[in-house]
Design an enzyme around this catalytic site. Structure first.
Site, short mmCIF file in Angstrom:
data_model
loop_
_atom_site.label_atom_id
_atom_site.label_comp_id
_atom_site.label_asym_id
_atom_site.label_seq_id
_atom_site.Cartn_x
_atom_site.Cartn_y
_atom_site.Cartn_z
N ARG A 26 0.81 -1.22 0.00
CA ARG A 26 0.00 0.00 0.00
C ARG A 26 0.85 1.26 0.00
O ARG A 26 0.49 2.27 -0.63
CB ARG A 26 -0.92 -0.02 1.24
CG ARG A 26 -1.64 1.28 1.54
CD ARG A 26 -2.35 1.21 2.89
NE ARG A 26 -1.44 0.90 3.98
CZ ARG A 26 -0.66 1.81 4.58
NH1 ARG A 26 -0.68 3.07 4.20
NH2 ARG A 26 0.13 1.46 5.58
N GLU A 64 0.86 5.05 24.16
CA GLU A 64 -0.09 4.80 23.07
C GLU A 64 -1.19 3.85 23.54
O GLU A 64 -2.38 4.07 23.26
CB GLU A 64 0.62 4.22 21.85
CG GLU A 64 -0.33 4.02 20.67
CD GLU A 64 0.29 3.27 19.52
OE1 GLU A 64 -0.12 3.51 18.37
OE2 GLU A 64 1.18 2.41 19.76
N TRP A 86 1.74 8.94 15.55
CA TRP A 86 0.55 8.96 14.68
C TRP A 86 0.48 10.22 13.81
O TRP A 86 -0.45 10.37 13.02
CB TRP A 86 -0.72 8.87 15.53
CG TRP A 86 -1.09 7.46 15.91
CD1 TRP A 86 -0.76 6.80 17.05
CD2 TRP A 86 -1.87 6.55 15.13
NE1 TRP A 86 -1.30 5.53 17.04
CE2 TRP A 86 -1.99 5.35 15.88
CE3 TRP A 86 -2.49 6.64 13.89
CZ2 TRP A 86 -2.69 4.25 15.42
CZ3 TRP A 86 -3.20 5.53 13.43
CH2 TRP A 86 -3.29 4.35 14.18
N TYR A 128 -8.61 2.50 16.76
CA TYR A 128 -8.62 1.52 17.85
C TYR A 128 -9.49 1.86 19.07
O TYR A 128 -10.43 1.15 19.39
CB TYR A 128 -7.18 1.29 18.33
CG TYR A 128 -6.28 0.73 17.29
CD1 TYR A 128 -6.26 -0.63 17.01
CD2 TYR A 128 -5.41 1.55 16.57
CE1 TYR A 128 -5.42 -1.17 16.04
CE2 TYR A 128 -4.57 1.03 15.60
CZ TYR A 128 -4.57 -0.33 15.33
OH TYR A 128 -3.75 -0.84 14.38
N ARG A 160 -15.26 -18.52 26.81
CA ARG A 160 -14.46 -18.50 25.58
C ARG A 160 -14.83 -17.29 24.71
O ARG A 160 -14.51 -17.24 23.53
CB ARG A 160 -14.66 -19.79 24.80
CG ARG A 160 -14.17 -21.04 25.54
CD ARG A 160 -14.20 -22.27 24.65
NE ARG A 160 -15.55 -22.67 24.31
CZ ARG A 160 -16.26 -23.59 24.98
NH1 ARG A 160 -15.74 -24.17 26.05
NH2 ARG A 160 -17.48 -23.92 24.58
N ARG A 161 -15.50 -16.33 25.32
CA ARG A 161 -15.98 -15.16 24.57
C ARG A 161 -15.39 -13.86 25.10
O ARG A 161 -15.97 -12.80 24.93
CB ARG A 161 -17.50 -15.11 24.63
CG ARG A 161 -18.17 -16.35 24.05
CD ARG A 161 -19.68 -16.30 24.16
NE ARG A 161 -20.28 -17.52 23.59
CZ ARG A 161 -21.58 -17.73 23.52
NH1 ARG A 161 -22.44 -16.83 23.99
NH2 ARG A 161 -22.04 -18.85 22.99
N CYS A 180 -4.37 -2.75 12.56
CA CYS A 180 -3.39 -3.81 12.32
C CYS A 180 -3.53 -4.89 13.40
O CYS A 180 -3.79 -6.03 13.09
CB CYS A 180 -1.98 -3.24 12.31
SG CYS A 180 -1.66 -2.11 10.94
N ARG A 212 -3.40 -8.54 11.75
CA ARG A 212 -3.54 -8.86 10.32
C ARG A 212 -2.30 -8.47 9.53
O ARG A 212 -1.95 -9.09 8.51
CB ARG A 212 -4.76 -8.15 9.73
CG ARG A 212 -4.61 -6.64 9.69
CD ARG A 212 -5.60 -5.93 8.80
NE ARG A 212 -5.33 -4.50 8.85
CZ ARG A 212 -4.50 -3.86 8.03
NH1 ARG A 212 -3.87 -4.52 7.07
NH2 ARG A 212 -4.32 -2.55 8.15
N CYS A 214 1.79 -6.80 10.07
CA CYS A 214 2.81 -6.46 11.07
C CYS A 214 4.10 -6.00 10.41
O CYS A 214 4.73 -6.74 9.65
CB CYS A 214 3.11 -7.65 11.95
SG CYS A 214 4.44 -7.33 13.14
N ASP A 215 4.47 -4.76 10.72
CA ASP A 215 5.78 -4.20 10.36
C ASP A 215 6.77 -4.69 11.41
O ASP A 215 6.80 -4.21 12.53
CB ASP A 215 5.65 -2.66 10.36
CG ASP A 215 6.98 -1.94 10.32
OD1 ASP A 215 8.04 -2.59 10.17
OD2 ASP A 215 6.98 -0.71 10.48
N ASN A 223 4.33 -3.08 19.63
CA ASN A 223 3.12 -3.84 19.91
C ASN A 223 3.33 -4.81 21.07
O ASN A 223 2.49 -4.90 21.97
CB ASN A 223 2.68 -4.61 18.67
CG ASN A 223 2.28 -3.73 17.51
OD1 ASN A 223 2.54 -4.06 16.35
ND2 ASN A 223 1.65 -2.59 17.79
N HIS A 253 5.90 -8.69 7.80
CA HIS A 253 6.78 -8.22 6.76
C HIS A 253 7.89 -7.29 7.27
O HIS A 253 7.79 -6.69 8.33
CB HIS A 253 5.98 -7.48 5.67
CG HIS A 253 5.05 -6.44 6.22
ND1 HIS A 253 3.73 -6.72 6.52
CD2 HIS A 253 5.24 -5.13 6.56
CE1 HIS A 253 3.15 -5.63 6.99
NE2 HIS A 253 4.05 -4.65 7.03
#
Length: 310
Positions: A26, A64, A86, A128, A160-161, A180, A212, A214-215, A223, A253
């Site tokens: 992107r 953050e 940001w 977020y 489990r929820r 992300c 989903r 990750c840099d 993170n 990536h």
């Protein structure tokens, strides 16, 4: 034989360098990418997994996370805490919309000094924190996902929820950046332990985060630190002890302009992780401040500068 848990991160970097698929992304920078990864960190002895093969500015990462917990979406409050991670997105939007090639420093000064300017140009959309704390359903009702999870941890910890997430399909196009780290799922173990039942020990709270995209070079170190901090905060609030942080990556990536940084990281030997202690117990998850995080024993290798892909 003990193997430093940071080698999980370094092994993943080495794997991406060797096996990564070269892709146009992107941002236009390009990446080496693999699909599917997992890292696990034991937090039970107070370990704070702040990587040591380069200095990670853990206070910025935790600030953050604290900002996410407020449900805010404007960078003005982040800038007041000297957090600039940001700024790139609203700055890029401002430059493209107005044609004014303002410097980042001047843009940030205007955000801080002018509330009207901040409202117009500093908001990131429903990112977020908005989704975590103020998810709006089709009937216009707000849902505090995190509060719901914490209530379940106290009343039905074997559920489990117990999760919250930020992938609100109906609002993705309004966000400066699609989420992300998307899904946060909690798990409690030890509930049937006799020591726990007798009150001599506490259950262990673990967290699995699904990300989903990750840099690895810049994003993942932040993170992991902030997610570990979240485990400590939630565990304290529900009277449990931290267990494991489990991180799962989708598109994992390295940006092509981070490859030299990656090689430098691989040339360094990890040092012991620091320890984290919360110095007080606020009345709620909303009450934490950066001063509540006491980190000892952090002795990393020097920082490595690398550009952010916007």
């Amino acid at each position: 034989m003990f193997r430093h848990p940071e080698y999980q991160y370094l092994d993943l970097i080495a794997y991406v360098l060797e096996k990564g698929d070269r892709r146009i992304d992107r941002t236009g920078v390009g990446t080496l990418s693999v699909f599917g990864a997992m890292l696990r960190f034991d937090l039970s002895d107070g370990t704070f997994p702040v990587y040591t093969t380069k200095r990670v500015y853990w206070k910025t990462a935790v600030k953050e996370m604290l900002w996410f917990l407020t449900g805010q979406t404007n960078i003005q409050s982040l800038l007041r805490e000297n957090v600039r991670i940001w700024t790139d997105w609203p700055l890029d939007k401002y430059r493209k919309t107005t044609g004014e090639q303002i410097t980042q420093e001047d843009f940030e000064e205007r955000i801080l000094a002018d509330d009207d300017f901040a409202r117009q140009w500093g908001d990131l959309g429903p990112v977020y924190g908005k989704q975590w704390r103020r998810w709006v359903d089709a009937n216009g009702n707000e849902h505090d996902q995190l509060a719901g999870v914490m209530n379940t941890l106290k009343t039905n910890p074997s559920s489990r929820r117990m999760l919250f997430h930020a992938w609100n399909v109906g609002e993705l196009d309004q966000m400066a950046l699609s989420p992300c780290h998307m899904t946060y799922q909690f798990h409690v173990s030890g509930l049937d332990d006799p020591e726990v039942k007798s009150g001599n020990s506490k259950p262990r709270l673990s967290l699995m985060v699904g990300q989903r995209s990750c840099d690895l070079g810049l994003g993942n170190p932040f993170n992991i630190a902030q997610e570990a901090a979240l485990v400590h905060m939630v565990a304290q609030q529900v009277d449990m002890t931290p267990g494991e942080l489990i991180w799962v990556g989708g598109d994992t990536h390295l940006y092509l302009n981070h490859l030299e940084m990656a090689q430098t990281l691989l040339s360094r030997e990890p040092r012991p992780f620091p320890k984290l202690r919360l110095t007080r117990r606020p009345d709620s998850i909303d009450g934490y401040r950066i001063e509540d995080f006491e980190v000892t024993g952090y002795d990393p290798h020097p920082p490595i500068e690398a550009p952010v892909a916007v």
